[in-house]
Structure formats: structure tokens, C-alpha cells
Design a protein around this motif. Structure first.
Motif, short mmCIF file in Angstrom:
data_model
loop_
_atom_site.label_atom_id
_atom_site.label_comp_id
_atom_site.label_asym_id
_atom_site.label_seq_id
_atom_site.Cartn_x
_atom_site.Cartn_y
_atom_site.Cartn_z
N THR A 15 0.83 -1.21 0.00
CA THR A 15 0.00 0.00 0.00
C THR A 15 0.86 1.25 0.00
O THR A 15 0.62 2.20 -0.77
CB THR A 15 -0.94 -0.01 1.21
OG1 THR A 15 -1.82 -1.14 1.11
CG2 THR A 15 -1.77 1.27 1.28
N ALA A 16 1.88 1.28 0.84
CA ALA A 16 2.79 2.43 0.85
C ALA A 16 3.48 2.58 -0.50
O ALA A 16 3.64 3.70 -1.01
CB ALA A 16 3.81 2.28 1.96
N LEU A 19 0.98 4.11 -3.08
CA LEU A 19 0.70 5.53 -2.84
C LEU A 19 1.90 6.40 -3.19
O LEU A 19 1.74 7.47 -3.79
CB LEU A 19 0.29 5.73 -1.38
CG LEU A 19 -1.02 5.04 -0.96
CD1 LEU A 19 -1.19 5.12 0.55
CD2 LEU A 19 -2.22 5.65 -1.67
N SER A 23 2.54 9.19 -6.39
CA SER A 23 2.96 10.59 -6.20
C SER A 23 4.23 10.92 -6.97
O SER A 23 4.77 12.01 -6.82
CB SER A 23 3.16 10.87 -4.71
OG SER A 23 4.30 10.19 -4.22
N LEU A 52 -9.57 2.32 2.43
CA LEU A 52 -8.12 2.45 2.33
C LEU A 52 -7.53 1.57 1.24
O LEU A 52 -6.31 1.60 1.00
CB LEU A 52 -7.47 2.08 3.68
CG LEU A 52 -7.94 2.91 4.89
CD1 LEU A 52 -7.32 2.36 6.17
CD2 LEU A 52 -7.58 4.37 4.71
N LEU A 279 -2.95 -0.97 6.71
CA LEU A 279 -3.33 -0.04 5.66
C LEU A 279 -3.27 1.40 6.15
O LEU A 279 -2.78 2.30 5.45
CB LEU A 279 -4.74 -0.37 5.17
CG LEU A 279 -4.94 -1.77 4.57
CD1 LEU A 279 -6.42 -2.00 4.26
CD2 LEU A 279 -4.10 -1.97 3.32
N TYR A 280 -3.78 1.64 7.37
CA TYR A 280 -3.83 3.00 7.90
C TYR A 280 -2.42 3.55 8.10
O TYR A 280 -2.12 4.70 7.73
CB TYR A 280 -4.61 3.01 9.21
CG TYR A 280 -5.02 4.39 9.67
CD1 TYR A 280 -6.25 4.92 9.29
CD2 TYR A 280 -4.19 5.15 10.48
CE1 TYR A 280 -6.63 6.19 9.71
CE2 TYR A 280 -4.57 6.41 10.91
CZ TYR A 280 -5.79 6.92 10.52
OH TYR A 280 -6.16 8.17 10.93
N HIS A 283 -0.80 4.55 4.83
CA HIS A 283 -1.27 5.85 4.32
C HIS A 283 -0.55 6.99 5.04
O HIS A 283 -0.12 7.96 4.41
CB HIS A 283 -2.78 5.97 4.49
CG HIS A 283 -3.57 5.30 3.40
ND1 HIS A 283 -4.20 6.01 2.40
CD2 HIS A 283 -3.82 4.00 3.15
CE1 HIS A 283 -4.82 5.17 1.59
NE2 HIS A 283 -4.60 3.94 2.03
N SER A 286 3.14 7.16 3.86
CA SER A 286 3.32 7.74 2.53
C SER A 286 3.14 9.26 2.57
O SER A 286 3.89 10.01 1.93
CB SER A 286 2.35 7.11 1.53
OG SER A 286 1.00 7.39 1.86
N GLU A 287 2.16 9.73 3.34
CA GLU A 287 1.95 11.17 3.48
C GLU A 287 3.16 11.83 4.15
O GLU A 287 3.63 12.90 3.73
CB GLU A 287 0.69 11.44 4.29
CG GLU A 287 -0.61 11.02 3.58
CD GLU A 287 -1.81 11.05 4.51
OE1 GLU A 287 -1.67 11.55 5.65
OE2 GLU A 287 -2.88 10.57 4.10
#
Length: 377
Positions: A15-16, A19, A23, A52, A279-280, A283, A286-287
């Protein structure tokens, strides 16, 4: 040199990777296994985790249970919800799909590539594998509860419980009854539980404990549970996996690196749900890295984000665990007689409630029984 190296291609790592690649970052994922690989797990994705995930998640779903049986020594209670409170997946196929989504976004994934050492020289990470060295500005440890990243980064590892599981075909006479039903039994396993989760026509059955040393052989307990639930069934393969969790918050970031998912020990220590946490945290990671990359700074803000946005919700789960499991026999019977508590828990899995609310409601029912008022300041 890569922008980001991610160690581990499970749900958090993939997931990371997706994302960050979306970007525009150059992302390399190093995974010691070859996918698809067998991953022992109940495979239940709670409703709150679905937003997510990438689009087309429903193509991975095997069952969408709308009934949940909570079982104790003196009986059971089954609740039915108007919409699924979870979705079940085959973890080997689900994880492989997440990797493919990361690759579609532009991430490079190298399988069969274990990490044997890593270091940070002040400007970049140097990641050693059996045949090569890789370099990156940022690093994400997503290599699970037994991974090496936390050790090399000098970050505290989580506690580990344990679980064992097997899969058997539902007897044809019981398939219609069980295909939309999850069963949880907490009546006979100190600091633990047993489960039956439908995977289409297959029953995923397991026994786990947050303090496995307090239990007799988990394998024997699993065999007994299977025989009690499906007497004519024979066990084939039994798989084991850790249950990584934290009691206290500790740093999950250092330098330009962060830990996510099971490597960070962010599993829910009451329900043992780990995929939502994976998953959380991916996210948030990655942010955090996108912002750090833009300003050429470290990843220390990841700790604040996890503590403020996630740990505040996880801490009440720890309280609930320490309240419930030492007196599981008492609380099981209490929950069976107060179905509003079970309903509150199901609302929690759907993202419509919280552990704070569940704790408050549990306290209120008990104090009402004792004709006491809750303490106020």
C-alpha cells in the motif's frame, strides 16, 4: 539511488509503495518471499478498512458475512447486520493483488530478495541483500513481526502473541448456515479466542492468544475446536503466525525511516485485527515521506501522526483487552446478556463507533447493575 526502499510486500508495504509511486516517487520493494505465497491469517477485512484499499477490491472477496456468533461456555448469541460487517479474502491472492496494484502504479518489486543488513550514513540508507547493495533517501520497514528492520533501526519491537489455523471444506449440510456467519469463541482460552471465518465454501478455523505461554498447545486446542465444530472433518495443514501488538507507544520512526503494519506492532490488541492497522499506517507513512521528501527533512513527524491520529484509538483497545481477557468467563456471560455491547462492537468494526464508546457503555451497564453512578470529576 532510489527515493524510497520498502522492506516487505505485505499489505502495509504494498500500500505504501502504491501511494508513493502514484505521487511520482521511485520506489523499490524488497520482499524475501515469492508471491503469491501462503499467508496464515483469518483474512477478514473490516468495513472500515475498505476505503483504504484500491478500487476493485470487491473482486477479491470470497464471503460477505452479515451474521456474527459470539460464543461462551453457557451459550451463544448471534447478531445479524443489514450490511456486511467484514469481507473475507484469501490472503495469498489478496496480498498478490496489492503487490500488482503497486507495480501498476510504477513501484519496482523484487521477490526472493531478503535483507541481510542495513545502515544509514547520514544521507542515504544502504540496504544489503545476498547479491547486491541498494541505496535510498527514505526507508519503510514493512517486514512483519519477525522482520529485521526494527532491529537494525534500533526501534523497540512489539510483544508477540501466537495463533494457529487450518482450512477445511464446509460440510455440504452446513454450508448454507455458515457461509455468511463468523463465529468467535472466547470461553475457554485465557487471553485468547477461537474463530470460524467463511472463505466461500471453505472454513478458516483458528485459535490464538495474546499470551500464548499461558495456554497449553495451541495445536491441540485447534484440533479440539475443529472436532467440536465439525466432528467428521480431518485436519490437513496447520499454519502458525505471530500476533504483534504494543502495550505502550514507542518511537516508530528514526532518521529518514518508519515502521508500518505488523513491523510497527500496531495490531488491535483486543480483536487481533491487523489489516486495518497495516493499511492505515501505510497511508500515514506515505503522506509523511512525501512531505519530508519535499522539504528534505526526516520522518520524525510520523510518530506524532501515529500517536495523535491512530494511537488515541488503539489505546482504548488495550484497556478493553486488559479489562476483558483476565476475566473472560465473566465478561463473556455479561456480553451475552447485554447485546447492546455486542452491537457496539460490530458498529466499531464498521467504523461507526469506537473503543471509547464501547468502554463507556460496558462501564455503564456494569454500574447500573450495581446501582452505582460513574465517577465524574
Amino acid at each position: 539511488m532510489e527515493d524510497i526502499i520498502i522492506i516487505g510486500a505485505g499489505p502495509a508495504g504494498s500500500t505504501a509503495a502504491r501511494l508513493l509511486a502514484q505521487s511520482g516517487k521511485h520506489v523499490l520493494v524488497l520482499e524475501q518471499a515469492t508471491f503469491p505465497r501462503k499467508k496464515p491469517c483469518g483474512g477478514a477485512i473490516t468495513s472500515r478498512a475498505v476505503p483504504l484499499l484500491p478500487d476493485q477490491f470487491m473482486n477479491q472477496v470470497l464471503s460477505s458475512p452479515t451474521s456474527w456468533t459470539f460464543r461462551g461456555k453457557k451459550g451463544s448469541r448471534t447478531l445479524t447486520t443489514p450490511k456486511p460487517f467484514c469481507y473475507t479474502v484469501d490472503r495469498s491472492q489478496f496480498d498478490h493483488w496489492l503487490v500488482q496494484e503497486a507495480q501498476k502504479a510504477g513501484a519496482q518489486v523484487m521477490f526472493n530478495t531478503p535483507v541481510t543488513a542495513l545502515a544509514f550514513d547520514g544521507e542515504q540508507y544502504i540496504v544489503k541483500t545476498p547479491n547486491h547493495y541498494y541505496y535510498s533517501r527514505y526507508l519503510i520497514g514493512a517486514d512483519g513481526a519477525k522482520g529485521v528492520t526494527a532491529k537494525y533501526l534500533g526501534l523497540a519491537r512489539p510483544h508477540n502473541g501466537a495463533a494457529v489455523e487450518t482450512e477445511i471444506p464446509f460440510p455440504s449440510s452446513l454450508l448454507d448456515h455458515h457461509k455468511d456467519l463468523v463465529e468467535i469463541d472466547v470461553s475457554r482460552y485465557p487471553w485468547g479466542y477461537a474463530w470460524i471465518i467463511p472463505h466461500g465454501s471453505i472454513a478458516n478455523i483458528g485459535v490464538g492468544s495474546f499470551k500464548a505461554s499461558k495456554l497449553p498447545s495451541l495445536k491441540r486446542l485447534l484440533q479440539e475446536y475443529v472436532m467440536a465444530s465439525f466432528p467428521s472433518s480431518a485436519l490437513d495443514t496447520i499454519l502458525a503466525h505471530p500476533l504483534p501488538y504494543r502495550i505502550h507507544f514507542s518511537s516508530l520512526a528514526t532518521g529518514h525511516a518508519v515502521l508500518v503494519g505488523d513491523a510497527a506492532g500496531l495490531m488491535d490488541s483486543f480483536s487481533a485485527e491487523g489489516i486495518f492497522s497495516a493499511l492505515y499506517s501505510a497511508h500515514i507513512a506515505s503522506e509523511t515521506i512525501n512531505i519530508a521528501y519535499q522539504h528534505n527533512t526526516g520522518t520524525e513527524s510520523y510518530n506524532a501522526r501515529i500517536r495523535d491520529d491512530f494511537w488515541t484509538h488503539l489505546r482504548p483497545a488495550i484497556k478493553m483487552s486488559h479489562l476483558f481477557y483476565p476475566l473472560a468467563g465473566f465478561w463473556t456471560e455479561w456480553f451475552l446478556h447485554h447485546t447492546e455491547l455486542l452491537e457496539e462492537y460490530l458498529a466499531l468494526t464498521q467504523g461507526e463507533s469506537s473503543y471509547d464508546q464501547l468502554l463507556a457503555k460496558t462501564q455503564a451497564t456494569l454500574l447500573a447493575k450495581l446501582h452505582l453512578r460513574p465517577l465524574t470529576r
